[in-house]
Design a protein around this motif. Sequence first.
Motif, PDB file in Angstrom:
ATOM      1  N   PHE A   1     -41.296 -29.165  16.893  1.00  0.00           N
ATOM      2  CA  PHE A   1     -40.052 -29.465  16.187  1.00  0.00           C
ATOM      3  C   PHE A   1     -39.492 -30.786  16.700  1.00  0.00           C
ATOM      4  O   PHE A   1     -39.868 -31.283  17.756  1.00  0.00           O
ATOM      5  CB  PHE A   1     -39.023 -28.335  16.342  1.00  0.00           C
ATOM      6  N   ASP A   2     -38.572 -31.355  15.916  1.00  0.00           N
ATOM      7  CA  ASP A   2     -38.009 -32.673  16.220  1.00  0.00           C
ATOM      8  C   ASP A   2     -36.588 -32.605  16.755  1.00  0.00           C
ATOM      9  O   ASP A   2     -36.133 -33.528  17.437  1.00  0.00           O
ATOM     10  CB  ASP A   2     -38.007 -33.538  14.956  1.00  0.00           C
ATOM     11  N   VAL A   3     -35.870 -31.527  16.415  1.00  0.00           N
ATOM     12  CA  VAL A   3     -34.469 -31.384  16.814  1.00  0.00           C
ATOM     13  C   VAL A   3     -34.234 -29.943  17.222  1.00  0.00           C
ATOM     14  O   VAL A   3     -34.714 -29.009  16.564  1.00  0.00           O
ATOM     15  CB  VAL A   3     -33.514 -31.756  15.651  1.00  0.00           C
ATOM     16  N   PHE A   4     -33.470 -29.763  18.322  1.00  0.00           N
ATOM     17  CA  PHE A   4     -33.111 -28.411  18.768  1.00  0.00           C
ATOM     18  C   PHE A   4     -31.600 -28.350  18.944  1.00  0.00           C
ATOM     19  O   PHE A   4     -31.017 -29.216  19.602  1.00  0.00           O
ATOM     20  CB  PHE A   4     -33.804 -28.069  20.087  1.00  0.00           C
ATOM     21  N   VAL A   5     -30.984 -27.325  18.355  1.00  0.00           N
ATOM     22  CA  VAL A   5     -29.526 -27.181  18.373  1.00  0.00           C
ATOM     23  C   VAL A   5     -29.170 -25.816  18.927  1.00  0.00           C
ATOM     24  O   VAL A   5     -29.731 -24.797  18.513  1.00  0.00           O
ATOM     25  CB  VAL A   5     -28.942 -27.316  16.947  1.00  0.00           C
ATOM     26  N   CYS A   6     -28.216 -25.772  19.883  1.00  0.00           N
ATOM     27  CA  CYS A   6     -27.741 -24.484  20.384  1.00  0.00           C
ATOM     28  C   CYS A   6     -26.348 -24.641  20.989  1.00  0.00           C
ATOM     29  O   CYS A   6     -25.918 -25.752  21.298  1.00  0.00           O
ATOM     30  CB  CYS A   6     -28.692 -23.889  21.422  1.00  0.00           C
ATOM     31  N   GLY A   7     -25.655 -23.517  21.142  1.00  0.00           N
ATOM     32  CA  GLY A   7     -24.373 -23.505  21.822  1.00  0.00           C
ATOM     33  C   GLY A   7     -24.549 -23.192  23.296  1.00  0.00           C
ATOM     34  O   GLY A   7     -25.676 -23.061  23.797  1.00  0.00           O
ATOM     35  N   LEU A   8     -23.426 -23.042  23.996  1.00  0.00           N
ATOM     36  CA  LEU A   8     -23.507 -22.722  25.420  1.00  0.00           C
ATOM     37  C   LEU A   8     -24.081 -21.337  25.654  1.00  0.00           C
ATOM     38  O   LEU A   8     -24.787 -21.091  26.618  1.00  0.00           O
ATOM     39  CB  LEU A   8     -22.114 -22.824  26.063  1.00  0.00           C
ATOM     40  N   ARG A   9     -23.763 -20.400  24.741  1.00  0.00           N
ATOM     41  CA  ARG A   9     -24.238 -19.028  24.901  1.00  0.00           C
ATOM     42  C   ARG A   9     -24.793 -18.521  23.577  1.00  0.00           C
ATOM     43  O   ARG A   9     -24.179 -17.693  22.902  1.00  0.00           O
ATOM     44  CB  ARG A   9     -23.101 -18.130  25.387  1.00  0.00           C
ATOM     45  N   PRO A  10     -25.986 -18.995  23.205  1.00  0.00           N
ATOM     46  CA  PRO A  10     -26.564 -18.548  21.939  1.00  0.00           C
ATOM     47  C   PRO A  10     -27.134 -17.141  21.996  1.00  0.00           C
ATOM     48  O   PRO A  10     -27.545 -16.592  20.982  1.00  0.00           O
ATOM     49  CB  PRO A  10     -27.683 -19.566  21.704  1.00  0.00           C
ATOM     50  N   GLY A  11     -27.166 -16.545  23.176  1.00  0.00           N
ATOM     51  CA  GLY A  11     -27.724 -15.206  23.344  1.00  0.00           C
ATOM     52  C   GLY A  11     -27.862 -14.898  24.819  1.00  0.00           C
ATOM     53  O   GLY A  11     -27.212 -15.534  25.673  1.00  0.00           O
TER      54      GLY A  11
ATOM     55  N   ARG B   1     -35.428 -26.022  28.944  1.00  0.00           N
ATOM     56  CA  ARG B   1     -36.767 -25.582  28.532  1.00  0.00           C
ATOM     57  C   ARG B   1     -37.320 -26.492  27.431  1.00  0.00           C
ATOM     58  O   ARG B   1     -38.491 -26.872  27.456  1.00  0.00           O
ATOM     59  CB  ARG B   1     -36.674 -24.146  28.026  1.00  0.00           C
ATOM     60  N   VAL B   2     -36.465 -26.848  26.488  1.00  0.00           N
ATOM     61  CA  VAL B   2     -36.887 -27.746  25.414  1.00  0.00           C
ATOM     62  C   VAL B   2     -37.264 -29.112  25.984  1.00  0.00           C
ATOM     63  O   VAL B   2     -38.273 -29.714  25.589  1.00  0.00           O
ATOM     64  CB  VAL B   2     -35.771 -27.894  24.361  1.00  0.00           C
ATOM     65  N   ALA B   3     -36.454 -29.610  26.940  1.00  0.00           N
ATOM     66  CA  ALA B   3     -36.735 -30.914  27.538  1.00  0.00           C
ATOM     67  C   ALA B   3     -38.100 -30.917  28.228  1.00  0.00           C
ATOM     68  O   ALA B   3     -38.815 -31.928  28.204  1.00  0.00           O
ATOM     69  CB  ALA B   3     -35.641 -31.279  28.529  1.00  0.00           C
ATOM     70  N   ALA B   4     -38.469 -29.801  28.837  1.00  0.00           N
ATOM     71  CA  ALA B   4     -39.745 -29.723  29.547  1.00  0.00           C
ATOM     72  C   ALA B   4     -40.928 -29.580  28.593  1.00  0.00           C
ATOM     73  O   ALA B   4     -41.971 -30.208  28.794  1.00  0.00           O
ATOM     74  CB  ALA B   4     -39.717 -28.551  30.529  1.00  0.00           C
ATOM     75  N   LEU B   5     -40.754 -28.764  27.542  1.00  0.00           N
ATOM     76  CA  LEU B   5     -41.878 -28.469  26.651  1.00  0.00           C
ATOM     77  C   LEU B   5     -41.981 -29.431  25.469  1.00  0.00           C
ATOM     78  O   LEU B   5     -43.072 -29.718  24.986  1.00  0.00           O
ATOM     79  CB  LEU B   5     -41.748 -27.029  26.118  1.00  0.00           C
ATOM     80  N   TYR B   6     -40.830 -29.924  25.005  1.00  0.00           N
ATOM     81  CA  TYR B   6     -40.798 -30.797  23.824  1.00  0.00           C
ATOM     82  C   TYR B   6     -39.920 -32.004  24.133  1.00  0.00           C
ATOM     83  O   TYR B   6     -38.822 -32.168  23.591  1.00  0.00           O
ATOM     84  CB  TYR B   6     -40.263 -30.037  22.606  1.00  0.00           C
ATOM     85  N   PRO B   7     -40.359 -32.881  25.039  1.00  0.00           N
ATOM     86  CA  PRO B   7     -39.494 -33.961  25.540  1.00  0.00           C
ATOM     87  C   PRO B   7     -39.047 -34.947  24.469  1.00  0.00           C
ATOM     88  O   PRO B   7     -38.029 -35.622  24.647  1.00  0.00           O
ATOM     89  CB  PRO B   7     -40.363 -34.651  26.601  1.00  0.00           C
ATOM     90  N   GLN B   8     -39.763 -35.053  23.353  1.00  0.00           N
ATOM     91  CA  GLN B   8     -39.381 -36.003  22.308  1.00  0.00           C
ATOM     92  C   GLN B   8     -38.327 -35.443  21.358  1.00  0.00           C
ATOM     93  O   GLN B   8     -37.777 -36.177  20.541  1.00  0.00           O
ATOM     94  CB  GLN B   8     -40.627 -36.409  21.506  1.00  0.00           C
TER      95      GLN B   8
END
Length: 365
Positions: A45-55, A65-72
């Motif tokens: 994926f190209d964009v990841f969106v979440c809040g402070l407490r999505p679950g 986790r996204v930064a480590a696995l999908y740095p772009q």
Amino acid sequence: MRIVIAGENAERAAEFGALLADFGLDWQIDWLPAGAPVEPAMPAFDVFVCGLRPGPIGGPELLARVAALYPQAVRILLLDQSPNEASVDIAQGLDGAHRVLGRPLDPAELVEAVESVIDLRQLLDNEALKRLLGRINSLPPPPRLYLQLTRLLRDPDANNAAIAQALSQDPAIAAKVLRLCNSAYFSGGREISDMRSAVVRLGHQALLRMVLTIEAFGGLKLGSGKAREEMQDRALRASNLARKLLPGPSAELAATASLLSEVGKLLPGVASAESEEEGPNYAEAGAYLMGLWGLPMPLVEAVAYQRRPSQLRSGGFWVTGAVHVATALVAGEEPDEDYLRSVGMLDKLPQWREMVEPSALDEVA
């Protein structure tokens, strides 16, 4: 382009699809259920969106986790308009995010945020800037103590004694902190002579900014102590002003970015803002350096666009706008009135002018 939105209301999927189609964008949006992890096997994926407490899994953890696995991927954090979250959670989320948007998520703001981050990457990914930095034998080192204190302050069990102990590990910085703590900027009347009292007087955020100033300007090669003092004076005054122009956590981002607004002048061969045709200017070079240091993207963006905020796609007045106004006014320059008019803030300019602090160097003289 594929966008993943975690923990938000998936019932709005049709609304998002229709609005994105109106923009002429063929973007795919997937909604990640609350509590679902980010896995290496996920479709790219190209964009990841979440809040402070999505679950059950916190937003800062998901962004890391996204930064480590999908740095772009572009990482976007959502905050409530009147957030009631702990400041530690907000700080962690800001560190992992490229941009911050309000909840409920607006499709138009999402488009602007994504395109703005892409523009920033293109701005900093230019060959002239890379060649310039490639010719420099030794870049200024990352602000080690600042980053250490940032991590320490995220620990809910950290106390002022632990912070003072960390500061005391670097006697040179500790001495400069005490000196600045007793200066005209921060003095409360009684002389401070120990680190724990300095921590109490300054507060954690002001202390972080002070340490960052000392580390960032410590290696400055400007030929004279006066030039260094003048730049540090402008940085502190701009920081104090910028933090008054925005509410909530954004105020600290603006204050920190203003401290580093001239950090590009650390680099030899960098052009002034008035001679951009001669090569990369100090704003772009400073933003590039901050990116190498691993500082949060909102800070990098604000420094990069401080001289030309109207080139940002974002339609609001956020960190970059505050840095633009603060650095211009402290330098005795006029902010971009067309930009301020476009974001509905021009009427505040007379009030902001009155808020500029006099230079402490003038008082000493």
